[in-house]
Design an enzyme around this catalytic site. Structure first.
Site, PDB file in Angstrom:
ATOM      1  N   ARG A 234       0.799  -1.207   0.140  1.00 45.96           N
ATOM      2  CA  ARG A 234      -0.105   0.099  -0.037  1.00 45.96           C
ATOM      3  C   ARG A 234       0.945   1.305   0.027  1.00 45.96           C
ATOM      4  O   ARG A 234       2.009   1.262   0.665  1.00 45.96           O
ATOM      5  CB  ARG A 234      -0.876   0.108   1.342  1.00 45.96           C
ATOM      6  CG  ARG A 234      -2.145  -0.885   1.221  1.00 45.96           C
ATOM      7  CD  ARG A 234      -3.076  -0.207   0.290  1.00 45.96           C
ATOM      8  NE  ARG A 234      -4.420  -1.034   0.241  1.00 45.96           N
ATOM      9  CZ  ARG A 234      -4.514  -2.166  -0.823  1.00 45.96           C
ATOM     10  NH1 ARG A 234      -3.549  -2.409  -1.564  1.00 45.96           N
ATOM     11  NH2 ARG A 234      -5.476  -2.861  -0.602  1.00 45.96           N
ATOM     12  N   HIS A 282      -1.489   0.852  -9.596  1.00 48.93           N
ATOM     13  CA  HIS A 282      -2.119  -0.185  -8.554  1.00 48.93           C
ATOM     14  C   HIS A 282      -2.462  -1.149  -9.305  1.00 48.93           C
ATOM     15  O   HIS A 282      -3.822  -1.507  -9.541  1.00 48.93           O
ATOM     16  CB  HIS A 282      -3.054   0.459  -7.870  1.00 48.93           C
ATOM     17  CG  HIS A 282      -3.391  -0.099  -6.529  1.00 48.93           C
ATOM     18  ND1 HIS A 282      -3.814   0.437  -5.530  1.00 48.93           N
ATOM     19  CD2 HIS A 282      -3.633  -1.605  -6.444  1.00 48.93           C
ATOM     20  CE1 HIS A 282      -4.007  -0.590  -4.478  1.00 48.93           C
ATOM     21  NE2 HIS A 282      -4.020  -1.588  -5.027  1.00 48.93           N
TER      22      HIS A 282
HETATM   23  P1  NDP Z   1      -2.044 -11.499   4.354  1.00 46.89           P
HETATM   24  O1  NDP Z   1      -2.759 -11.065   5.583  1.00 46.89           O
HETATM   25  O2  NDP Z   1      -2.143 -12.997   4.057  1.00 46.89           O
HETATM   26  O3  NDP Z   1      -0.390 -11.440   4.816  1.00 46.89           O
HETATM   27  C1  NDP Z   1       0.006 -10.180   5.347  1.00 46.89           C
HETATM   28  C2  NDP Z   1       1.582 -10.809   6.012  1.00 46.89           C
HETATM   29  O4  NDP Z   1       2.002  -9.466   6.488  1.00 46.89           O
HETATM   30  C3  NDP Z   1       1.492 -11.772   7.153  1.00 46.89           C
HETATM   31  O5  NDP Z   1       2.616 -12.496   6.972  1.00 46.89           O
HETATM   32  C4  NDP Z   1       1.599 -10.785   8.408  1.00 46.89           C
HETATM   33  O6  NDP Z   1       2.285 -11.473   9.406  1.00 46.89           O
HETATM   34  C5  NDP Z   1       2.447  -9.684   7.802  1.00 46.89           C
HETATM   35  N1  NDP Z   1       2.409  -8.463   8.762  1.00 46.89           N
HETATM   36  C6  NDP Z   1       1.409  -7.835   8.927  1.00 46.89           C
HETATM   37  N2  NDP Z   1       1.569  -7.075   9.880  1.00 46.89           N
HETATM   38  C7  NDP Z   1       3.018  -7.163  10.202  1.00 46.89           C
HETATM   39  C8  NDP Z   1       3.674  -6.388  11.019  1.00 46.89           C
HETATM   40  N3  NDP Z   1       3.344  -5.158  11.690  1.00 46.89           N
HETATM   41  N4  NDP Z   1       5.040  -6.538  11.118  1.00 46.89           N
HETATM   42  C9  NDP Z   1       5.582  -7.801  10.459  1.00 46.89           C
HETATM   43  N5  NDP Z   1       4.538  -8.605   9.414  1.00 46.89           N
HETATM   44  C10 NDP Z   1       3.452  -7.980   9.441  1.00 46.89           C
HETATM   45  O7  NDP Z   1      -1.917 -10.641   3.306  1.00 46.89           O
HETATM   46  P2  NDP Z   1      -1.811 -10.991   1.609  1.00 46.89           P
HETATM   47  O8  NDP Z   1      -0.465 -11.627   1.819  1.00 46.89           O
HETATM   48  O9  NDP Z   1      -3.081 -11.435   1.117  1.00 46.89           O
HETATM   49  O10 NDP Z   1      -1.823  -9.407   1.177  1.00 46.89           O
HETATM   50  C11 NDP Z   1      -1.042  -8.449   1.466  1.00 46.89           C
HETATM   51  C12 NDP Z   1      -1.156  -7.073   1.310  1.00 46.89           C
HETATM   52  O11 NDP Z   1      -0.790  -6.980  -0.368  1.00 46.89           O
HETATM   53  C13 NDP Z   1      -2.511  -6.605   1.237  1.00 46.89           C
HETATM   54  O12 NDP Z   1      -2.849  -6.138   2.513  1.00 46.89           O
HETATM   55  C14 NDP Z   1      -2.587  -5.422   0.179  1.00 46.89           C
HETATM   56  O13 NDP Z   1      -2.385  -4.057   0.944  1.00 46.89           O
HETATM   57  C15 NDP Z   1      -1.470  -5.924  -0.740  1.00 46.89           C
HETATM   58  N6  NDP Z   1      -2.222  -5.905  -2.179  1.00 46.89           N
HETATM   59  C16 NDP Z   1      -1.798  -5.064  -3.109  1.00 46.89           C
HETATM   60  C17 NDP Z   1      -2.313  -5.487  -4.329  1.00 46.89           C
HETATM   61  C18 NDP Z   1      -1.866  -4.626  -5.448  1.00 46.89           C
HETATM   62  O14 NDP Z   1      -2.568  -4.809  -6.485  1.00 46.89           O
HETATM   63  N7  NDP Z   1      -0.839  -3.634  -5.421  1.00 46.89           N
HETATM   64  C19 NDP Z   1      -3.370  -6.481  -4.612  1.00 46.89           C
HETATM   65  C20 NDP Z   1      -3.443  -7.353  -3.404  1.00 46.89           C
HETATM   66  C21 NDP Z   1      -3.057  -7.120  -2.314  1.00 46.89           C
HETATM   67  P3  NDP Z   1       1.825 -12.728  10.004  1.00 46.89           P
HETATM   68  O15 NDP Z   1       1.862 -13.782   9.128  1.00 46.89           O
HETATM   69  O16 NDP Z   1       2.577 -13.138  11.114  1.00 46.89           O
HETATM   70  O17 NDP Z   1       0.480 -12.263  10.571  1.00 46.89           O
HETATM   71  C1  OXD Z   2      -6.181  -5.788  -3.173  1.00 46.58           C
HETATM   72  C2  OXD Z   2      -5.490  -4.622  -4.246  1.00 46.58           C
HETATM   73  O1  OXD Z   2      -6.118  -5.069  -2.156  1.00 46.58           O
HETATM   74  O2  OXD Z   2      -6.114  -4.821  -5.385  1.00 46.58           O
HETATM   75  O3  OXD Z   2      -6.501  -6.438  -3.655  1.00 46.58           O
HETATM   76  O4  OXD Z   2      -4.927  -3.727  -3.682  1.00 46.58           O
END
Ligand code: NDP
Ligand code: OXD
Length: 319
Positions: A234, A282
């Site tokens: 993000r 994005h």
């Molecule tokens: P998940 O919830 O599956 O994974 C998030 C990961 O981040 C987990 O491993 C979590 O740790 C880690 N995390 C969260 N907070 C912290 C922290 N404070 N310190 C360290 N690690 C942390 O999310 P996804 O993988 O499905 O998606 C990740 C992000 O990708 C979404 O939230 C979104 O913002 C972004 N995204 C962007 C897109 C784009 O087109 N640019 C499309 C889709 C998503 P733990 O495993 O220990 O909980």
């Molecule tokens: C998502 C994105 O969160 O597209 O899926 O950013």
């Protein structure tokens, strides 16, 4: 049609995304009320909201709301909504979206690894010159966020030969990936990282995490000659001024940025014309409605048949 046959209704509040493809799977259920924001004739009929960057008012006065479905993997656009009632939030976890993200991350890692920006400049100058090229095995990729998306990208990059590590909130054990976690693991994780990929969600804990202090701790002795930043999480994760300063003084040698705050990226942003920055709008993993809407419809049918909702968001931690 009698009241008995009326199904729980759906509201689609899909922001700047066209609502029609998200409505498509519900077309087979004429007995289910379907509203498209802002046209909600009967608010009491709405049990589910399908949301992408919804306005706060979309959640107001919905006395029978049962669940909110984020149309993407990220939920920062919903969790922060002050009008949101205390109902389960479901997010997208789908192979289609995961594959798209892994494609984008792999593309950007390879683009920097194979010095594509330099070759593009050389091509523009009609210059035929081979640059020294390390092999993947000599390059260390570090993925911030080992969730659905980070883990898949990590495994694919490891298969390409990169030395891959990941950092998450809780401890992980993933074959072939060196895993770090928590504040205590961050410095060691950064210190072995040449290409930093951000795939953490935007929460109060991660806002601004891609800052000068993090760039200062990245490896300086890598095969690429300096560290690279790739952000598909993000825009709120990154401190733009710190990225630009680090690119200026060599603490970063390149960056690929897919997300910004605000979006769209301002027309006068220095990122657009920066010779060492790749900007995409994005699109790293766009939500493909024709695929994801079917999954959301299926979850609603399963829920109505008594099955628990899956892919639930923990609102206390924000993702
Ligand atoms: P998940 O919830 O599956 O994974 C998030 C990961 O981040 C987990 O491993 C979590 O740790 C880690 N995390 C969260 N907070 C912290 C922290 N404070 N310190 C360290 N690690 C942390 O999310 P996804 O993988 O499905 O998606 C990740 C992000 O990708 C979404 O939230 C979104 O913002 C972004 N995204 C962007 C897109 C784009 O087109 N640019 C499309 C889709 C998503 P733990 O495993 O220990 O909980
Ligand atoms: C998502 C994105 O969160 O597209 O899926 O950013």
């Amino acid at each position: 049609m009698t009241d008995k046959t009326v199904l729980p209704g759906v509201l689609i509040a899909s922001g700047n995304w066209a609502p029609e493809p998200w409505a498509e799977p519900f077309a087979s259920e004429p007995e289910r009320p379907l509203a498209i924001w802002p046209d909600v004739p009967d608010r009491a009929a709405i049990h589910y909201v399908l949301a992408w960057r919804p306005p706060a008012e979309a959640f107001a006065d919905l006395p029978n709301l049962k669940a909110v479905f984020s149309l993407g993997a990220g939920v920062d656009h919903v969790v922060g909504n002050t009008a949101l009632p205390d109902v389960p939030i479901v997010r997208v976890v789908d192979a289609d979206l995961t594959t798209r993200m892994t494609e984008w991350v792999t593309l950007q890692v390879l683009l920097h690894h194979r010095q594509h920006l330099a070759y593009t400049r050389q091509q523009a100058a009609h210059q035929w010159r081979e640059l020294r090229q390390p092999v993947a095995h000599d390059v260390r990729v570090g993925i911030m966020g080992l969730g659905e998306l980070g883990r898949d990208a990590a495994e694919v990059l490891a298969r390409l030969g990169f030395q891959v590590a990941g950092w998450s909130r809780s401890a992980k054990d993933i074959a072939g990936i060196e895993c770090f976690h928590g504040e205590d693991g961050l410095t060691a994780f950064l210190g072995r990282t040449d290409i930093l990929v951000a795939l953490v969600p935007l929460t109060p804990d991660t806002r601004g995490i891609l800052n000068a202090s993090v760039f200062d701790r990245l490896a300086r002795n890598g095969a690429l000659g300096g560290p690279v930043l790739i952000n598909a999480g993000r825009g709120g994760l990154q401190v733009d001024a710190d990225i630009l300063a680090a690119l200026d003084d060599g603490r970063l040698i390149g960056a690929s940025l897919d997300v910004f705050e605000p979006e769209p990226l301002a027309a006068d942003s220095p990122f657009w014309g920066h010779p060492r920055v790749v900007v995409t709008p994005h699109v790293a993993a766009s939500s493909e409605a024709s695929v994801l809407a079917v999954g959301i419809h299926r979850q609603i049918l399963d829920f109505e048949a008594g099955k628990p909702l899956g892919n639930l968001v923990d609102v206390t931690r924000g993702y």
